[in-house]
Enzyme design. Structure first.
Site, PDB file in Angstrom:
ATOM      1  NE  ARG A  22      81.518  10.800  36.300  1.00 39.12           N
ATOM      2  CZ  ARG A  22      80.648  11.818  36.245  1.00 39.12           C
ATOM      3  NH1 ARG A  22      79.528  11.782  36.908  1.00 39.12           N
ATOM      4  NH2 ARG A  22      80.930  12.881  35.521  1.00 39.12           N
ATOM      5  NE  ARG A  26      76.529  12.279  42.481  1.00 39.26           N
ATOM      6  CZ  ARG A  26      75.940  13.130  41.656  1.00 39.26           C
ATOM      7  NH1 ARG A  26      75.143  14.056  42.125  1.00 39.26           N
ATOM      8  NH2 ARG A  26      76.151  13.051  40.353  1.00 39.26           N
ATOM      9  NE  ARG A  35      81.020  15.437  47.056  1.00 41.60           N
ATOM     10  CZ  ARG A  35      81.066  16.690  47.506  1.00 41.60           C
ATOM     11  NH1 ARG A  35      81.567  16.944  48.688  1.00 41.60           N
ATOM     12  NH2 ARG A  35      80.611  17.681  46.770  1.00 41.60           N
ATOM     13  CG  ASP A  72      85.179  16.268  37.240  1.00 37.06           C
ATOM     14  OD1 ASP A  72      84.302  15.394  37.326  1.00 37.06           O
ATOM     15  OD2 ASP A  72      85.092  17.239  36.471  1.00 37.06           O
ATOM     16  CE1 TYR A 148      80.256  20.281  31.820  1.00 31.61           C
ATOM     17  CE2 TYR A 148      81.779  19.199  30.307  1.00 31.61           C
ATOM     18  CZ  TYR A 148      80.634  19.178  31.079  1.00 31.61           C
ATOM     19  OH  TYR A 148      79.856  18.047  31.103  1.00 31.61           O
TER      20      TYR A 148
END
Ligand code: 1CP
Length: 343
Positions: A22, A26, A35, A72, A148
């Protein structure tokens, strides 16, 4: 050859190469800026120009030895037609597939277009990355992606997928077979577009008892590894069976991965002795929260890892992804320390 690749191909590199899971995202102001203009998170993943820019942001700042494609793991269910939405502040949401009948909804025909867009990002990066910076392609491991797809969201215990697998192992196997086959195609396309190495993220590998771990973590990963070895014999693959503890050794021996990424809880002695002796490159495993705290605690932990792994085929990384509250200057301090003290 890139310094990042040599531990994976059998050589110890001094100081060890470094990249961070990562590393784009962010915690970087330039990511947050872009973003805002990107619309949905998946739109960002499917827009080659923006996704390539985000991939390059941490490389410009820190000069990491490897970049990781910005995308992702949930691109795979999305491309299969199980629409994925990212809810601000809450994470991903999917319409859950809780029994085998739901598999009928999955359709491979749409993957070509969506995977094509991701591979266009890879191709752009191949042009734009500095020489010597390796490009890592990736996917989620079938088990983690399935958690998921079945749960419809992230969960602390992956109960929905575990229950599906216990109640209907034949149906669950069908889901895993689909994911194995699609993941092979997806990773192979990333290599054709220019990826130098691949990582398979099994973030929820730690929730399974040993027999299920063999069946849903080791076996699918081994199948993916074998198929890729046939198609792209020179491209190394890193596995990340997060939370697997002692069974990580069996994972390494039975999947044929070239490198293993270790989570924060993995003891350094196990990494430097057992895992290194199994003939793979070892990657990891700084606690991402030390990168938030910074200071002496960070310095000591970095030095302990460097000392334990000196002389081994080692790639410096975190034990899990960077968290959003990480001060960017702590990342600079980490890279500097690894390059100075890792000799
Ligand atoms: O709001 C935002 O901007 C989205 C936050 C975000 C980002 C930056 C998500 C949503 N995904 C990503 C990028 C990402 N995800 C990358 C490329 C960037 C890089 O590494 O530099 C990669 C490799 C991933 C992999 C990923 N996604 C994993 C495996 C690794 C891990 O962290 O365990 C998993 C489990 C996901 C699912 C996912 N995507 C995003 C979130 C918040 C999550 C976790 C959801 C949950 O379980 O609650």
């Amino acid at each position: 050859m890139s310094r990042f690749l040599s531990p994976l191909l059998g050589k110890c590199e001094t100081p060890p190469p470094i990249w961070l899971m990562r590393q784009a995202g962010r915690y970087l102001p330039e990511y947050r800026e872009l973003r805002k203009t990107a619309g949905s998170f998946l739109n960002l993943c499917y827009s080659p120009e923006m996704a390539a820019e985000v991939t390059l942001q941490p490389i410009r700042r820190y000069g990491f030895d490897a970049s990781i494609l910005f995308s992702d793991i949930l691109v795979v269910p999305d491309a299969l037609g199980q629409e994925v939405r990212f809810v601000e502040g809450e994470g991903p949401r999917l319409d859950p597939i809780t029994e085998a009948a739901g598999l009928k909804k999955l359709d491979r025909s749409a993957t070509t277009e969506k995977f094509g867009r991701v591979c266009e990002t890879v191709a752009r990066l191949k042009q734009d990355l500095p020489k010597g910076t390796a490009l890592i392609g990736f996917c989620g491991a079938p088990w983690t992606v399935a958690t998921y797809m079945v749960g419809g969201r992230g969960s602390p215990d992956q109960a929905a997928a575990r229950l599906f697998a216990y109640k209907d192992p034949v149906g669950f196997q069908r889901l895993m077979d689909i994911l194995v086959s699609v993941s092979i195609d997806y990773l192979s396309q990333q290599v054709q577009a220019g990826a130098d190495a691949l990582q398979i993220f099994d973030s929820w590998a730690g929730s399974l008892p040993e027999s299920e771990f063999d069946r849903w973590v080791i076996a699918p990963t081994a199948k993916i590894r074998q198929a890729l070895a046939k198609q792209h014999p020179d491209i190394p693959v890193i596995g990340f069976p997060r939370g697997a503890g002692m069974t990580t050794l069996k994972f390494v021996q039975q999947t044929g991965v070239d490198g293993v990424s270790c989570d924060t809880a993995m003891p350094l002695a196990f990494m430097s002795d057992q895992l290194s002796a199994a003939g793979v490159a070892v990657q990891g495993n700084l606690d991402p929260l030390l990168l938030v705290s910074g200071g002496k605690a960070l310095d000591h932990a970095v030095d302990a890892i460097l000392d334990a792994m000196r002389g081994k085929r080692f790639i410096f990384n975190l034990g899990h992804g960077i968290v959003p509250q990480t001060p960017p200057e702590h990342v600079a301090r980490l890279v500097e320390r690894v390059r100075q003290n890792g000799v």
